[in-house]
Write an enzyme that holds these catalytic residues in place. Structure first.
Site, mmCIF file in Angstrom:
data_model
loop_
_atom_site.group_PDB
_atom_site.id
_atom_site.type_symbol
_atom_site.label_atom_id
_atom_site.label_comp_id
_atom_site.label_asym_id
_atom_site.label_seq_id
_atom_site.Cartn_x
_atom_site.Cartn_y
_atom_site.Cartn_z
ATOM 1 N N ASP A 299 0.867 -1.173 0.000
ATOM 2 C CA ASP A 299 0.000 0.000 0.000
ATOM 3 C C ASP A 299 0.912 1.235 0.000
ATOM 4 O OD1 ASP A 299 -2.140 1.720 -0.004
ATOM 5 O OD2 ASP A 299 -3.224 0.711 1.594
HETATM 6 C C1 BGC Z 1 -5.003 3.245 0.156
HETATM 7 C C2 BGC Z 1 -5.214 2.214 -0.939
HETATM 8 C C3 BGC Z 1 -5.044 2.837 -2.287
HETATM 9 C C4 BGC Z 1 -3.667 3.471 -2.362
HETATM 10 C C5 BGC Z 1 -3.345 4.087 -3.711
HETATM 11 C C6 BGC Z 1 -3.740 4.045 -0.052
HETATM 12 O O1 BGC Z 1 -3.701 5.135 0.810
HETATM 13 O O2 BGC Z 1 -4.954 2.584 1.396
HETATM 14 O O3 BGC Z 1 -6.484 1.643 -0.812
HETATM 15 O O4 BGC Z 1 -5.203 1.873 -3.295
HETATM 16 O O5 BGC Z 1 -3.595 4.491 -1.381
HETATM 17 O O6 BGC Z 1 -4.053 5.233 -3.940
#
Ligand code: BGC
Length: 793
Positions: free
Chosen positions: A297
């Site tokens: 993530d």
């Molecule tokens: C979130 C994810 C997301 C990623 C990319 C993160 O802050 O937890 O769900 O896919 O950002 O934007």
């Protein structure tokens, strides 16, 4: 067990290459045959041989390229890094023109011409925005979910996106957690079914189709189990709970062929998921046979420093990569620390090879080497066809929570001929941006229909409107401003009119008095009260909305509460005093129309809750599949000493145990009745069930629409295992079906139960079936009362 799985996985991979040697019935299927295909793997190996260490590491690096210069303020532009083969993927680059620009650099100017893969958060639609995932899940309609994924995939490809950071399949049992809105709710059985539908819709079982996108199943694992519902918080749970409750949807998605997963921010039993070999390697690769790649993530590799599992960036990057996290989203640590560690011998080069191999497999399977560029298309238009799909899905996602009779009219809903003038009241009544919800990808609030617009189309001048209050009061707004870390929400909070003088509430009361019925559109702000980093410690309607509701109720006018929220709310007062309550979630671009369809009875509501609604926040985490207790509050107390009474039982002294509206709950404008369920046999042989030989038992039931209008019922089957080596929940969903029934019609349904439904994890984390008796409950919610039983001996 691990050994058995290893050999199965080995066979599965080997059989991907040499299928004739492997009799189909002896094997677990390869989760994604394309990723295991000999052709893809031959090409990957040939390419790997030509790659330098830096080029291989490049495949494991992902940046968000919303601006021109490179990571960490470096002077290098992304163009420069792409040209060197130092980037494998970009996120948040949107549109054919923007993605193609970088892709031309990757394909034409790098030594080995390896294409980039472009990822984005396409969550409940890309341009055409559908109900938020929690709302969509309340349809219990797998073909609707698949259809949403399909439309989203086509639009994402037109936007240059080949990889969506969806589906989010985290089990969410705590309404305080803001990301419950992105989930399919509290139940693993339903969650797994919905996860499969998302993957099927996005990937179509064939990544190479020009309108398929690769999924990224997130957030692996158990992100929704955050202690106290606080986002990013630690998760601590038994292995049995992990496997039985939290893992099934990820596993189902992998089995359905998911090409990638995203590691979660949380730690699990003390080990951060992003550096967790048990999750990433033991379970995901060895047990499940996953051959795609795992992306971290956002910044999660860097955050391992905050988790304090290593003194420096090099150490934590090594831990993440060797655990099995193949791509580093935005931490800039794989890019800057891995090469030196390979050269010093701290990381075997084979670890880098494996990560690059997994990424390249997905790129080949997607056909990116042959077709790297997005076709430039016409600008997006929310066509009638797209609107019709969005409206049909929203129609199915609106839950009728309560519909009591009022004096002189019978049930309030659907609104009858007696309704000439409607007063629409509340901050969510005229807010298109809230209709599209959080994580609305490239969705545009301009495409969204608010409830005010939809009601005006029907009623013209007979619709009166009063905002009544903001979503927040001044005090809440101050708190949010203080805790909020992004500028945009701060701005929006500041923009909210903050009516603390009570005048707007008084105006709303006057407006209600002029109408035949008052519709209160209340709830949360989609953008900054739901979704990531939006956990709440209070679950009542925020700001002065409860006060507004009570003031309008005091007029004595018939009223309907329509909730636009991204989580279950604690609406105890409304539950007792408001005759009709509708949960609309954030219903997408056709939201206003869909709510009006339900209010006026053109659509008979069929949605059922996928999360329990509490009376009070203190009940959270609240879910129906509770474990038994030695001192049940409402069970048989006869074994307790006579003087024990109700006091020494498992209950709150100041609140109900039960949900205000339980899992599976949802009303209709018709009535459904259930015949007595039957079983195909009273006893099934344990050996057959354990070996997965056919269904052990088939449960049959007749369901009748005994009301006056056509309707759709979500029939639910729950099991209780009455005697197991590890105690089992008092009820667990193990089957469901959406059934459309004309007035007076009866249909017979059958639910086969076998190893999948009857097994559980024992104390050694083995999936087993034990000799026992099962109770089966069938009905229209988790309160289902129709009962039958059978045994496995
Ligand atoms: C979130 C994810 C997301 C990623 C990319 C993160 O802050 O937890 O769900 O896919 O950002 O934007």
């Amino acid at each position: 067990m691990t050994k058995r799985f290893l050999s199965v996985v080995f066979l599965a991979i080997a059989c991907g290459f040499l299928p004739l040697l492997c009799p189909a019935q002896t094997l677990r299927p390869v989760p994604n045959a394309q990723l295991a295909s000999p052709e893809v793997n031959r090409r990957v190996e040939a390419l790997l041989k030509q790659m330098t260490l830096e080029e291989k590491i490049g495949q494991t690096v992902q940046y968000a390229a919303g601006f021109a210069t490179g990571p960490n303020g470096s002077k290098l532009s992304y163009d420069e890094l792409v040209k060197r083969g130092a980037i494998g993927s970009l996120l948040n680059v949107i549109g054919a023109e923007a993605t193609n620009r970088y892709q031309h650099v990757a394909v034409e100017q790098t030594r080995l011409h390896i294409p980039l893969i472009f990822g984005d958060d396409v969550i409940h639609g890309d341009r055409t925005i559908f109900p938020v995932p929690l709302g969509l899940s309340t349809s219990w309609d797998l073909s609707a979910v698949e259809g949403v994924a399909r439309t989203a995939a086509v639009e994402a490809r037109a936007d240059g996106i080949e990889w969506v950071f969806s589906p989010m399949v985290d089990i969410a049992r705590d309404a305080r957690w803001g990301r419950i809105v992105e989930s399919s709710g509290e139940d693993p059985w339903l969650g797994a079914a919905i996860a499969r539908a998302w993957v099927k819709g996005y990937q179509q079982g064939d990544l190479s189709k020009p309108d398929s996108v690769a999924v990224s199943v997130k957030h692996y694992a158990a992100y929704g189990g955050a202690i106290a519902g606080r986002d990013y918080n630690a998760v601590d749970m038994s292995d049995v709970t992990l496997r039985q409750v939290y893992l099934p949807p990820y596993h189902a998605a992998v089995d359905a062929g998911a090409a990638t997963l995203m590691s979660s921010f949380n730690s699990l039993n003390g080990v951060p998921a992003t550096a967790n070999p048990y999750l990433m390697t033991e379970i995901l690769r060895k047990e499940w046979g996953f051959q795609g790649f795992v992306v971290s993530d956002w910044g999660a590799v860097g955050e391992l420093l905050n988790h304090a599992i290593g003194p420096d960036g090099s150490t934590v990057a090594r831990k993440a990569l060797t655990a099995g996290v193949d791509m580093d989203m935005e931490s800039n640590l794989y890019a800057t620390t891995i090469a030196a560690q390979v050269r010093s011998g701290a990381i075997p080069e084979s670890v880098v090879d494996e990560a690059a191999r997994r990424v390249l497999r997905v790129k080949y399977a997607l056909g990116l080497f042959e077709h790297p560029y997005a076709a430039a298309g016409a600008a997006y238009v929310a066509t009638a066809e797209k609107r019709a799909q969005a409206r049909a899905v929203a129609d199915e996602s609106i839950v009728l929570l309560k519909n009591a009779p009022i004096e002189g009219h019978g049930a309030v809903l659907p609104l009858g001929k007696w309704v000439k003038t409607v007063a629409l009241i509340g901050p969510l009544g005229d807010s298109p941006k809230d209709m599209i919800g959080s994580w609305a990808a490239q969705g545009d609030a301009k495409d969204a229909i608010s409830l005010r617009q939809a009601l005006t189309e029907r009623l013209g001048d007979h619709l009166l409107y009063a905002k009544g209050s903001g979503v927040l009061s001044g005090l809440d707004a101050d708190l949010l401003r203080h805790t909020s870390f992004i500028d945009k929400p701060k701005q929006e909070v500041a923009d909210e009119p903050v009516p603390d003088d009570g005048k707007t509430i008084a105006e709303a009361v006057e407006t209600a008095k002029k109408a035949d019925v008052a519709i209160l559109a209340l709830g949360e702000s989609a953008d900054w009260m739901t979704g990531e980093a939006s956990s709440r410690a209070h679950l009542e309607l925020p700001g002065r909305q409860e006060e507004l509701l009570e003031a309008v109720a005091a007029t004595g006018k018939p009223m309907v509460l329509v909730l636009f929220t991204g989580r279950p709310s604690a609406i105890k007062w409304a539950g007792a005093h408001v005759p009709a309550i509708v949960e609309a979630w954030f219903p997408g671009i056709e939201g206003g129309h869909a709510v009006a369809d339900v209010l006026f009875g053109e659509v008979n509501p069929s949605a059922k809750l996928t999360t329990s609604f509490p009376y009070s926040v203190g009940q959270e985490p609240l879910y129906y599949a509770q474990f038994p207790t030695g001192r049940p509050a409402h069970g048989d107390l006869s074994h307790l000493p006579a003087d024990a009474g109700e006091k020494f039982t498992s209950r709150y002294i100041d609140e109900e145990n039960a949900a205000l509206f339980p899992f599976g709950w949802g009303m209709s404008y018709t009535r459904f009745s259930y015949g007595a369920p039957t079983v195909s046999r009273a006893e099934a042989p344990l050996a057959d069930v354990a070996a997965g030989r056919g269904p052990a038992v088939t449960v049959g039931v007749d369901v009748t629409n005994s009301g006056a209008v056509a309707g759709t019922e979500v029939v639910q089957l729950y099991l209780r295992n009455t005697s197991a080596s590890v105690e089992q929940p008092v009820r667990e969903l193990k089957g469901f079906a959406r059934v459309a029934l004309a007035a007076g019609e009866t249909k017979h349904l059958e639910f086969p139960l076998g190893f999948e439904e009857l097994s559980f994890y024992n104390a050694k984390s083995e999936r087993v079936v034990e000799p026992t008796a099962y109770k089966v409950f069938v009905g229209g919610s988790s309160l289902a009362e129709r009962e039958v039983g059978f045994a496995v001996r």
